[in-house]
Design a protein around this motif. Structure first.
Motif, PDB file in Angstrom:
ATOM      1  N   TYR A   1       4.273   8.015   4.045  1.00 26.96           N
ATOM      2  CA  TYR A   1       3.752   8.426   5.331  1.00 26.96           C
ATOM      3  C   TYR A   1       4.396   9.999   5.685  1.00 26.96           C
ATOM      4  O   TYR A   1       3.576  10.600   6.322  1.00 26.96           O
ATOM      5  CB  TYR A   1       4.471   7.572   6.542  1.00 26.96           C
ATOM      6  CG  TYR A   1       3.711   7.774   7.856  1.00 26.96           C
ATOM      7  CD1 TYR A   1       2.642   7.635   8.157  1.00 26.96           C
ATOM      8  CD2 TYR A   1       4.840   8.191   8.713  1.00 26.96           C
ATOM      9  CE1 TYR A   1       1.987   7.901   9.366  1.00 26.96           C
ATOM     10  CE2 TYR A   1       4.235   8.586  10.151  1.00 26.96           C
ATOM     11  CZ  TYR A   1       2.950   8.480  10.503  1.00 26.96           C
ATOM     12  OH  TYR A   1       2.471   8.591  11.562  1.00 26.96           O
ATOM     13  N   LYS A   2       5.533  10.214   5.385  1.00 24.21           N
ATOM     14  CA  LYS A   2       6.216  11.415   5.703  1.00 24.21           C
ATOM     15  C   LYS A   2       5.183  12.587   4.973  1.00 24.21           C
ATOM     16  O   LYS A   2       4.934  13.659   5.697  1.00 24.21           O
ATOM     17  CB  LYS A   2       7.454  11.715   5.334  1.00 24.21           C
ATOM     18  CG  LYS A   2       8.472  10.854   6.459  1.00 24.21           C
ATOM     19  CD  LYS A   2       9.823  11.179   6.385  1.00 24.21           C
ATOM     20  CE  LYS A   2      10.380  10.444   5.219  1.00 24.21           C
ATOM     21  NZ  LYS A   2      11.897  10.574   4.993  1.00 24.21           N
ATOM     22  N   ASP A   3       4.872  12.352   3.793  1.00 18.56           N
ATOM     23  CA  ASP A   3       4.234  13.451   3.008  1.00 18.56           C
ATOM     24  C   ASP A   3       2.839  13.292   2.893  1.00 18.56           C
ATOM     25  O   ASP A   3       2.106  14.538   2.671  1.00 18.56           O
ATOM     26  CB  ASP A   3       4.602  13.230   1.528  1.00 18.56           C
ATOM     27  CG  ASP A   3       6.236  13.813   1.332  1.00 18.56           C
ATOM     28  OD1 ASP A   3       6.793  14.266   2.519  1.00 18.56           O
ATOM     29  OD2 ASP A   3       6.704  13.543   0.351  1.00 18.56           O
TER      30      ASP A   3
ATOM     31  N   LEU B   1       0.933  -1.205   0.158  1.00 17.61           N
ATOM     32  CA  LEU B   1       0.054   0.013  -0.126  1.00 17.61           C
ATOM     33  C   LEU B   1       0.644   1.169  -0.119  1.00 17.61           C
ATOM     34  O   LEU B   1       0.768   2.051  -1.003  1.00 17.61           O
ATOM     35  CB  LEU B   1      -0.961  -0.042   1.408  1.00 17.61           C
ATOM     36  CG  LEU B   1      -1.724   0.984   1.408  1.00 17.61           C
ATOM     37  CD1 LEU B   1      -3.266   0.642   2.010  1.00 17.61           C
ATOM     38  CD2 LEU B   1      -1.287   2.290   2.195  1.00 17.61           C
ATOM     39  N   THR B   2       1.852   1.263   0.995  1.00 17.97           N
ATOM     40  CA  THR B   2       2.785   2.385   0.974  1.00 17.97           C
ATOM     41  C   THR B   2       3.584   2.744  -0.421  1.00 17.97           C
ATOM     42  O   THR B   2       3.572   3.906  -0.872  1.00 17.97           O
ATOM     43  CB  THR B   2       3.968   2.187   2.216  1.00 17.97           C
ATOM     44  OG1 THR B   2       3.048   2.020   3.385  1.00 17.97           O
ATOM     45  CG2 THR B   2       4.497   3.220   2.304  1.00 17.97           C
ATOM     46  N   TYR B   3       3.861   1.490  -0.867  1.00 19.44           N
ATOM     47  CA  TYR B   3       4.814   1.592  -2.163  1.00 19.44           C
ATOM     48  C   TYR B   3       3.870   2.217  -3.383  1.00 19.44           C
ATOM     49  O   TYR B   3       4.052   3.174  -3.938  1.00 19.44           O
ATOM     50  CB  TYR B   3       5.438   0.289  -2.571  1.00 19.44           C
ATOM     51  CG  TYR B   3       6.121   0.406  -3.795  1.00 19.44           C
ATOM     52  CD1 TYR B   3       7.193   0.802  -4.326  1.00 19.44           C
ATOM     53  CD2 TYR B   3       5.278  -0.030  -5.030  1.00 19.44           C
ATOM     54  CE1 TYR B   3       7.909   0.640  -5.256  1.00 19.44           C
ATOM     55  CE2 TYR B   3       5.815  -0.059  -6.414  1.00 19.44           C
ATOM     56  CZ  TYR B   3       7.217   0.148  -6.408  1.00 19.44           C
ATOM     57  OH  TYR B   3       7.741   0.439  -7.624  1.00 19.44           O
ATOM     58  N   HIS B   4       2.737   1.552  -3.300  1.00 22.69           N
ATOM     59  CA  HIS B   4       1.794   2.089  -4.467  1.00 22.69           C
ATOM     60  C   HIS B   4       1.203   3.269  -4.468  1.00 22.69           C
ATOM     61  O   HIS B   4       0.822   3.903  -5.361  1.00 22.69           O
ATOM     62  CB  HIS B   4       0.810   0.910  -4.786  1.00 22.69           C
ATOM     63  CG  HIS B   4       1.431  -0.202  -5.378  1.00 22.69           C
ATOM     64  ND1 HIS B   4       1.773  -0.268  -6.752  1.00 22.69           N
ATOM     65  CD2 HIS B   4       1.879  -1.201  -4.884  1.00 22.69           C
ATOM     66  CE1 HIS B   4       2.197  -1.476  -6.930  1.00 22.69           C
ATOM     67  NE2 HIS B   4       2.363  -2.100  -5.809  1.00 22.69           N
ATOM     68  N   PHE B   5       0.998   3.670  -3.159  1.00 22.30           N
ATOM     69  CA  PHE B   5       0.385   4.931  -2.827  1.00 22.30           C
ATOM     70  C   PHE B   5       1.290   6.099  -3.740  1.00 22.30           C
ATOM     71  O   PHE B   5       0.630   6.929  -4.113  1.00 22.30           O
ATOM     72  CB  PHE B   5       0.208   5.461  -1.406  1.00 22.30           C
ATOM     73  CG  PHE B   5      -0.500   6.602  -1.099  1.00 22.30           C
ATOM     74  CD1 PHE B   5      -1.929   6.460  -0.970  1.00 22.30           C
ATOM     75  CD2 PHE B   5      -0.183   7.839  -0.943  1.00 22.30           C
ATOM     76  CE1 PHE B   5      -2.818   7.632  -0.862  1.00 22.30           C
ATOM     77  CE2 PHE B   5      -0.806   8.839  -0.660  1.00 22.30           C
ATOM     78  CZ  PHE B   5      -2.080   8.658  -0.590  1.00 22.30           C
ATOM     79  N   VAL B   6       2.509   6.105  -3.540  1.00 17.56           N
ATOM     80  CA  VAL B   6       3.433   6.989  -4.009  1.00 17.56           C
ATOM     81  C   VAL B   6       3.692   6.809  -5.388  1.00 17.56           C
ATOM     82  O   VAL B   6       3.663   7.678  -6.385  1.00 17.56           O
ATOM     83  CB  VAL B   6       4.867   7.249  -3.168  1.00 17.56           C
ATOM     84  CG1 VAL B   6       5.680   8.007  -3.903  1.00 17.56           C
ATOM     85  CG2 VAL B   6       4.321   7.715  -1.845  1.00 17.56           C
TER      86      VAL B   6
END
Length: 145
Positions: free
Chosen positions: A128-130, A68-73
């Motif tokens: 997460y940071k952005d 999820l984190t990878y594909h979100f960006v």
């Protein structure tokens, strides 16, 4: 958007299944199709926890969150939903099931540490940071306090 191959990860059968969910063909408003396709993992986490398969539950949660984190960006999910990112809600349910299991006192220390390490790694991602995605990291932080 194009489907990107993931060369930075070991593609276990579980990871391959999860990665397939984030395929371009599953993109729609609020990412409801992806959320629906992730739902069986929510049930699997709950089932694993109830059977004492803590390592399996932690692995599933971390694998889903990593994808999820990878594909979100990488696939710019942040451009394609208004006010709710549906997959994050599925992940929140998984996290709450794990937190409830931890509260019960039966969660093995080694798996708790693996969970903490995996979540800590996600805190340093661009997603997460952005964008504060995955939101479950905030849920985890509140639980830790």
């Amino acid at each position: 958007m194009e489907d990107k191959s993931r060369t930075d990860i070991e593609l276990t059968p579980l990871k391959a299944e999860i990665e397939a969910i984030f395929s371009e063909r599953n993109l729609d408003e609020d990412y409801d199709t992806i959320a629906r396709l992730l739902s069986p993992y929510r049930k699997l986490v709950s089932s694993s926890l109830s059977q004492g398969k803590y390592a399996e539950a932690v692995t599933i949660l971390l694998e889903v969150l990593e994808s999820l984190t990878y594909h979100f960006v990488e696939d710019e999910h942040y451009n394609y939903f208004d006010d709710m990112y549906s997959p994050d809600y599925v992940c929140q349910d998984m996290m709450e099931a794990i937190i409830d299991s931890i509260k019960s006192g039966n969660f093995p220390a080694a798996e708790l540490q693996r969970l903490k390490d995996g979540l800590e790694k996600l805190k340093h991602t661009e997603a997460y940071k952005d964008y504060n995605v995955p939101y479950v990291l905030d849920v985890w932080e509140k639980f830790q306090r």
